[in-house]
Design a protein around this motif. Structure first.
Motif, PDB file in Angstrom:
ATOM      1  N   VAL A  61     -15.034   8.053  -2.051  1.00  0.00           N
ATOM      2  CA  VAL A  61     -13.751   8.694  -1.154  1.00  0.00           C
ATOM      3  C   VAL A  61     -12.980   6.907  -0.868  1.00  0.00           C
ATOM      4  O   VAL A  61     -13.670   6.304  -0.221  1.00  0.00           O
ATOM      5  CB  VAL A  61     -13.836   9.782  -0.392  1.00  0.00           C
ATOM      6  N   GLY A  62     -11.501   7.191  -1.056  1.00  0.00           N
ATOM      7  CA  GLY A  62     -11.325   5.600  -0.566  1.00  0.00           C
ATOM      8  C   GLY A  62     -10.549   6.008   0.338  1.00  0.00           C
ATOM      9  O   GLY A  62      -9.382   7.239   0.535  1.00  0.00           O
ATOM     10  N   PHE A  63     -10.213   5.840   1.762  1.00  0.00           N
ATOM     11  CA  PHE A  63      -9.021   6.131   3.097  1.00  0.00           C
ATOM     12  C   PHE A  63      -8.302   4.787   3.025  1.00  0.00           C
ATOM     13  O   PHE A  63      -7.268   5.452   4.074  1.00  0.00           O
ATOM     14  CB  PHE A  63      -9.606   5.911   3.675  1.00  0.00           C
ATOM     15  N   HIS A  64      -8.353   3.674   2.447  1.00  0.00           N
ATOM     16  CA  HIS A  64      -6.936   2.576   2.631  1.00  0.00           C
ATOM     17  C   HIS A  64      -6.861   1.917   1.444  1.00  0.00           C
ATOM     18  O   HIS A  64      -7.949   1.775   0.864  1.00  0.00           O
ATOM     19  CB  HIS A  64      -7.592   2.083   3.940  1.00  0.00           C
ATOM     20  N   PHE A  65      -5.933   1.535   1.142  1.00  0.00           N
ATOM     21  CA  PHE A  65      -5.519   0.967   0.089  1.00  0.00           C
ATOM     22  C   PHE A  65      -4.076  -0.547   0.718  1.00  0.00           C
ATOM     23  O   PHE A  65      -3.336   0.067   1.426  1.00  0.00           O
ATOM     24  CB  PHE A  65      -4.772   1.359  -0.833  1.00  0.00           C
ATOM     25  N   HIS A  66      -4.966  -2.006  -0.042  1.00  0.00           N
ATOM     26  CA  HIS A  66      -3.539  -2.450   0.690  1.00  0.00           C
ATOM     27  C   HIS A  66      -3.192  -3.909  -1.186  1.00  0.00           C
ATOM     28  O   HIS A  66      -4.536  -4.142  -1.455  1.00  0.00           O
ATOM     29  CB  HIS A  66      -3.948  -3.594   1.599  1.00  0.00           C
ATOM     30  N   GLU A  67      -1.871  -3.684  -0.956  1.00  0.00           N
ATOM     31  CA  GLU A  67      -2.110  -4.759  -2.026  1.00  0.00           C
ATOM     32  C   GLU A  67      -1.271  -5.965  -2.154  1.00  0.00           C
ATOM     33  O   GLU A  67      -0.750  -6.131  -0.868  1.00  0.00           O
ATOM     34  CB  GLU A  67      -0.871  -4.382  -2.930  1.00  0.00           C
ATOM     35  N   THR A  68      -1.854  -7.110  -2.568  1.00  0.00           N
ATOM     36  CA  THR A  68      -1.469  -7.935  -2.428  1.00  0.00           C
ATOM     37  C   THR A  68      -0.721  -8.969  -3.526  1.00  0.00           C
ATOM     38  O   THR A  68      -0.547  -7.915  -4.755  1.00  0.00           O
ATOM     39  CB  THR A  68      -2.616  -9.101  -1.637  1.00  0.00           C
ATOM     40  N   ASP A  69      -0.220  -9.956  -3.842  1.00  0.00           N
ATOM     41  CA  ASP A  69       0.506 -10.924  -4.441  1.00  0.00           C
ATOM     42  C   ASP A  69      -1.014 -10.617  -5.770  1.00  0.00           C
ATOM     43  O   ASP A  69      -0.775 -10.770  -7.100  1.00  0.00           O
ATOM     44  CB  ASP A  69       0.990 -12.305  -4.853  1.00  0.00           C
ATOM     45  N   ASP A  70      -2.183 -11.125  -5.480  1.00  0.00           N
ATOM     46  CA  ASP A  70      -2.901 -11.398  -6.623  1.00  0.00           C
ATOM     47  C   ASP A  70      -4.492 -10.312  -6.313  1.00  0.00           C
ATOM     48  O   ASP A  70      -5.259 -10.270  -7.484  1.00  0.00           O
ATOM     49  CB  ASP A  70      -3.631 -12.379  -5.748  1.00  0.00           C
ATOM     50  N   ALA A  71      -3.983  -9.438  -5.616  1.00  0.00           N
ATOM     51  CA  ALA A  71      -4.991  -8.118  -5.385  1.00  0.00           C
ATOM     52  C   ALA A  71      -5.094  -7.113  -5.063  1.00  0.00           C
ATOM     53  O   ALA A  71      -3.856  -7.081  -4.553  1.00  0.00           O
ATOM     54  CB  ALA A  71      -7.069  -8.904  -4.959  1.00  0.00           C
ATOM     55  N   VAL A  72      -5.696  -6.031  -5.141  1.00  0.00           N
ATOM     56  CA  VAL A  72      -5.742  -4.703  -4.401  1.00  0.00           C
ATOM     57  C   VAL A  72      -7.111  -4.856  -3.759  1.00  0.00           C
ATOM     58  O   VAL A  72      -7.712  -4.677  -4.282  1.00  0.00           O
ATOM     59  CB  VAL A  72      -5.317  -3.740  -5.542  1.00  0.00           C
ATOM     60  N   ASN A  73      -6.592  -4.278  -2.270  1.00  0.00           N
ATOM     61  CA  ASN A  73      -8.085  -3.877  -1.703  1.00  0.00           C
ATOM     62  C   ASN A  73      -8.268  -2.609  -1.485  1.00  0.00           C
ATOM     63  O   ASN A  73      -7.107  -1.673  -0.538  1.00  0.00           O
ATOM     64  CB  ASN A  73      -8.064  -5.065  -0.594  1.00  0.00           C
TER      65      ASN A  73
END
Length: 273
Positions: A183-195
């Motif tokens: 289950v995913g609990f944190h999402f962070h988007e940058t210019d190059d990727a999605v963490n």
């Protein structure tokens, strides 16, 4: 049309922990001989007699199975019904004393349903009445998982963040025995990727070592954005343990342009583990 389904005749076996008079054994053998053969991989219970006792009932029954391997029952839920299908009693039984059954074997056993297990009044049940007995089937699940934070996670999270992850693990829905869940609990988007930060839960009875974790990422529209196998080394997770891990999806391998990440979800592909 001829029925080509293979069936199996069980052999009756008496527990060494239950001293049964020879005359009773003949009765059980007679009832067992009247039973229809089982199809492959079935578990069946057949009620033989129902006796009323003070504030309860005792039911004798024959349990049998057609599995090609030995059967060891831990707990079963049994329901007693009248001939019209009305439920009379229901109880979960610990089957430790019942013992192990050889392949394609049947065994008689006695079950005591106390007053608290009755679903109708005691007066409504007649001594030696006609009845049937069935299993209540349910899927075993694991609901209590212990959160494990390795040194990097323990040092990298604040106390509030640790509390959040602990609460998240305790609030997750149970999962079936012998499954892995993410289950995913944190999402962070940058210019190059999605963490993405995820929790992995292990509902197997033994520790697992995961070397490759195949994950699919979906956007708010439910479209598949990315599908990757993450080589995560020797990632060990103990039985009934929950461990977090962070994964990075490079935008270079996105399958959809301009995905909408106002909401998102991830799924694992278990057959490729």
């Amino acid at each position: 049309m001829t029925n080509l389904t293979k069936t199996y005749k069980t052999e009756i076996d008496f527990s060494t922990d239950w001293e049964i008079p020879a005359q009773e054994k003949y009765i059980y053998q007679f009832f067992h001989q009247q039973l229809e053969d089982l199809e492959a991989n079935q578990l069946h219970v057949h009620g033989v007699k129902l006796y009323k006792v003070d504030a309860g009932i005792v039911v004798t029954a024959i349990l049998r199975h057609s599995l090609p391997k030995k059967l060891l029952l831990e707990q079963v839920v049994l329901i007693v019904k009248d001939k019209e299908g009305k439920e009379l009693a229901k109880k979960q039984f610990d089957m430790q004393l019942f013992g192990e059954l050889e392949p394609c074997t049947a065994r008689p056993w006695k079950f005591l349903f106390e007053e608290a297990d009755l679903l109708v009044s005691h007066d409504e049940i007649e001594n030696e009445m006609d009845f049937e007995m069935v299993f209540e089937y349910y899927e075993k699940v694991v609901k209590d998982f212990e959160l494990y934070l390795d040194e990097n996670w323990s040092n990298g999270l604040t106390e509030d963040q640790k509390g959040y992850v602990h609460n998240l693990v305790s609030s997750l829905e149970p999962i079936k025995v012998n499954e892995i869940s993410i289950v995913g609990f944190h999402f962070h988007e940058t210019d190059d990727a999605v963490n993405v930060y995820i929790i992995i839960r292990n509902a197997f009875s033994q520790a697992l070592t995961i070397e490759n974790l195949p994950i699919q990422l979906f956007d708010a529209a439910g479209d598949l954005v990315c599908k990757l196998g993450f080589p995560i080394g020797q990632f060990q997770i103990d039985s009934k343990q929950a461990r977090p891990i962070s994964l990075s999806f490079s935008k270079e391998v996105f399958m959809k342009e301009n995905p909408d990440f106002s909401s998102w979800k991830i799924e694992m592909i278990p057959q490729t583990l």
